[in-house]
Design a protein around this motif. Structure first.
Motif, PDB file in Angstrom:
ATOM      1  N   ASP A  30       0.813  -1.213   0.000  1.00 44.24           N
ATOM      2  CA  ASP A  30       0.000   0.000   0.000  1.00 44.24           C
ATOM      3  C   ASP A  30       0.849   1.267   0.000  1.00 44.24           C
ATOM      4  O   ASP A  30       0.330   2.366  -0.217  1.00 44.24           O
ATOM      5  CB  ASP A  30      -1.004   0.006   1.164  1.00 44.24           C
ATOM      6  N   THR A  31       2.160   1.131   0.217  1.00 42.94           N
ATOM      7  CA  THR A  31       3.084   2.252   0.029  1.00 42.94           C
ATOM      8  C   THR A  31       3.648   2.245  -1.389  1.00 42.94           C
ATOM      9  O   THR A  31       3.841   3.299  -2.004  1.00 42.94           O
ATOM     10  CB  THR A  31       4.228   2.175   1.047  1.00 42.94           C
ATOM     11  N   LYS A  32       3.860   1.035  -1.903  1.00 44.32           N
ATOM     12  CA  LYS A  32       4.395   0.929  -3.272  1.00 44.32           C
ATOM     13  C   LYS A  32       3.477   1.566  -4.305  1.00 44.32           C
ATOM     14  O   LYS A  32       3.947   2.103  -5.304  1.00 44.32           O
ATOM     15  CB  LYS A  32       4.613  -0.538  -3.632  1.00 44.32           C
ATOM     16  N   VAL A  33       2.154   1.470  -4.097  1.00 43.63           N
ATOM     17  CA  VAL A  33       1.247   2.048  -5.098  1.00 43.63           C
ATOM     18  C   VAL A  33       1.441   3.555  -5.213  1.00 43.63           C
ATOM     19  O   VAL A  33       1.087   4.160  -6.224  1.00 43.63           O
ATOM     20  CB  VAL A  33      -0.244   1.729  -4.781  1.00 43.63           C
ATOM     21  N   ILE A  34       2.002   4.170  -4.181  1.00 39.79           N
ATOM     22  CA  ILE A  34       2.217   5.616  -4.188  1.00 39.79           C
ATOM     23  C   ILE A  34       3.648   5.982  -4.569  1.00 39.79           C
ATOM     24  O   ILE A  34       3.884   6.873  -5.375  1.00 39.79           O
ATOM     25  CB  ILE A  34       1.874   6.214  -2.803  1.00 39.79           C
ATOM     26  N   HIS A  35       4.604   5.266  -3.991  1.00 40.41           N
ATOM     27  CA  HIS A  35       6.005   5.654  -4.163  1.00 40.41           C
ATOM     28  C   HIS A  35       6.804   4.732  -5.068  1.00 40.41           C
ATOM     29  O   HIS A  35       7.938   5.060  -5.434  1.00 40.41           O
ATOM     30  CB  HIS A  35       6.697   5.705  -2.793  1.00 40.41           C
ATOM     31  N   GLY A  36       6.257   3.580  -5.430  1.00 37.71           N
ATOM     32  CA  GLY A  36       7.027   2.614  -6.192  1.00 37.71           C
ATOM     33  C   GLY A  36       7.373   3.067  -7.593  1.00 37.71           C
ATOM     34  O   GLY A  36       6.528   3.576  -8.320  1.00 37.71           O
TER      35      GLY A  36
END
Length: 412
Positions: free
Chosen positions: A4-10
């Motif tokens: 759920d962090t990767k969808v923003i920062h990945g």
């Protein structure tokens, strides 16, 4: 990073020159180069760069890199639609005289592609019960080039055991292709269960707003392309190694078929994916609650949803999908007439041929998306005249239930 962090920062950092935090929209069909030598080097893969947006484009590539990161894959090619992704993948893997072994629980468009369109080009599909691993094993021949499944059958709602089927595929040196459209990387990363290729219709949950068609092919980087079954890819393997399939797509099949996504659609999808994790959580919570209410309602004859304890795929889904069960469900109302009464009695739920929207959607599959399938084919994909398919949105669950209850009150 967690998913759920990767969808923003990945796979994306703010632009170094401007500081822009959103990948720019590049609406250019082609790209100039300083010299004939420069463009020759790009064309021949000796230098990075862009030539023509049918092959690659900066905006599209930003989206491809993000999805690669989310799936834990090696590389991605974005396509014009989910069907474009499936068609391009299969045509790159199989040709006249070859065979596909596919679970029979498929989206109607995929079933039609396999059963009818590809058959005209000499590619035979053997359909088996999606959850019966032994049936896949019995169907494999020396002509088999692909084993294909959907993570959750649409609209049958059955759940294949990905790890078991992947083991079978690897034992036979066959590419395992998984359509993860209805689950997305939030619920499952098929690579972790042994998939070699993952395809998506990004038009659905990944985009989530019903405003951009798209599809994608993700190469997990796990397959050995030097095997005898894929002799037509050996030249690419000699040049590109584990990237052989991606090289074949980019330089031949995807390029020649021309099923490329619009940069604008890639731009919209790349922005939308940042909310994917929170949307999927709400989608799945709402669907589980709605399925439970429908299952206990005497006006409904049967509910298909893997989150229900009585569903035959519940245990596999629980282990495979990280405690989530998806946002699509089916329920039977006894007749086509009662299905139409239900749909016509709805106020907010929208009756249209899509799923994965932020809004709750409904359709009668037998008369719409599966209307051109024979009765036997409809039975195989789990479509009966009394089946309603619902894609549960992210509205407040009480508002969703109020409208669904209105529809049920319309039944005679």
């Amino acid at each position: 990073m967690k998913i759920d962090t990767k969808v923003i920062h990945g796979a994306y950092k703010p632009d170094g020159e401007t500081g822009a935090t959103v990948a720019p929209l590049v609406m250019s069909t082609s790209f100039t180069h300083e010299s004939a030598e420069d463009i020759e080097a790009v064309f021949n893969g000796r230098a990075p760069g862009y030539v023509y947006s049918r092959i690659s484009n900066p905006t599209i590539m930003a989206w491809e890199r993000r999805l690669t990161e989310l799936e834990g894959g090696m590389a991605t090619i974005a396509c014009a639609s989910g069907m474009a992704a499936i068609s391009t993948s299969i045509l790159a893997l199989a040709g006249a005289g070859d065979e596909i072994v596919s679970g029979n629980s498929l989206f109607g468009g995929t079933y039609s592609l396999f059963a009818h369109t590809l058959a005209r080009y000499g590619i035979k599909t053997v359909f088996v019960e999606s959850t019966d691993v032994s049936a896949y094993a019995k169907a494999i021949t020396d002509k088999t080039k692909v084993i294909f499944v959907e993570t959750i059958g649409n609209p049958k709602m059955d759940v294949p055991d990905l790890a078991a089927i992947a083991t079978l595929a690897k034992e036979n040196g066959i590419v395992f292709v998984v359509d993860s459209t209805v689950t997305t990387p939030i619920m499952v990363r098929p690579k972790e269960f042994g998939a070699d290729i993952v395809v998506h219709s990004s038009s659905k949950f990944i985009n989530g707003h019903g405003n951009a068609l798209g599809g994608a092919i993700v190469d997990c980087g796990t397959f050995d392309w030097s095997g005898d079954r894929y002799e037509h890819l050996h030249d690419y393997h000699a040049k590109a190694g584990s990237f052989a399939f991606m090289a074949a797509l980019r330089n031949q099949y995807f390029r020649d078929i021309g099923a490329c996504i619009s940069p604008f659609n890639a731009f919209l999808t790349n922005m939308s994916v940042e909310s994917l994790a929170v949307r999927m959580e709400r989608h799945c919570d709402n669907a589980l609650e709605l399925a439970g209410r429908l299952d206990s309602d005497k006006r409904v004859e049967q509910v298909r949803y893997p989150g229900l304890a009585g569903h035959p795929g519940n245990k596999v889904a629980e282990a495979q999908f990280d405690g989530m069960y998806g946002a699509v469900l089916g329920f039977r109302l006894g007749s086509k007439e009662r299905c139409f009464q239900f749909i016509n009695g709805l106020n907010r739920v929208q009756n249209l041929a899509n799923l994965g929207d932020a809004k709750t959607l409904v359709i009668h599959p037998a008369s719409t998306i599966c209307h051109d399938l024979s009765e036997a084919e409809r039975q195989a994909v789990g479509v009966t005249d009394d089946l309603v398919r619902m894609s549960v949105g992210i509205e407040n669950i009480e508002d969703i239930w109020e409208d669904v209850n209105n529809g049920l009150d319309s039944l005679k």
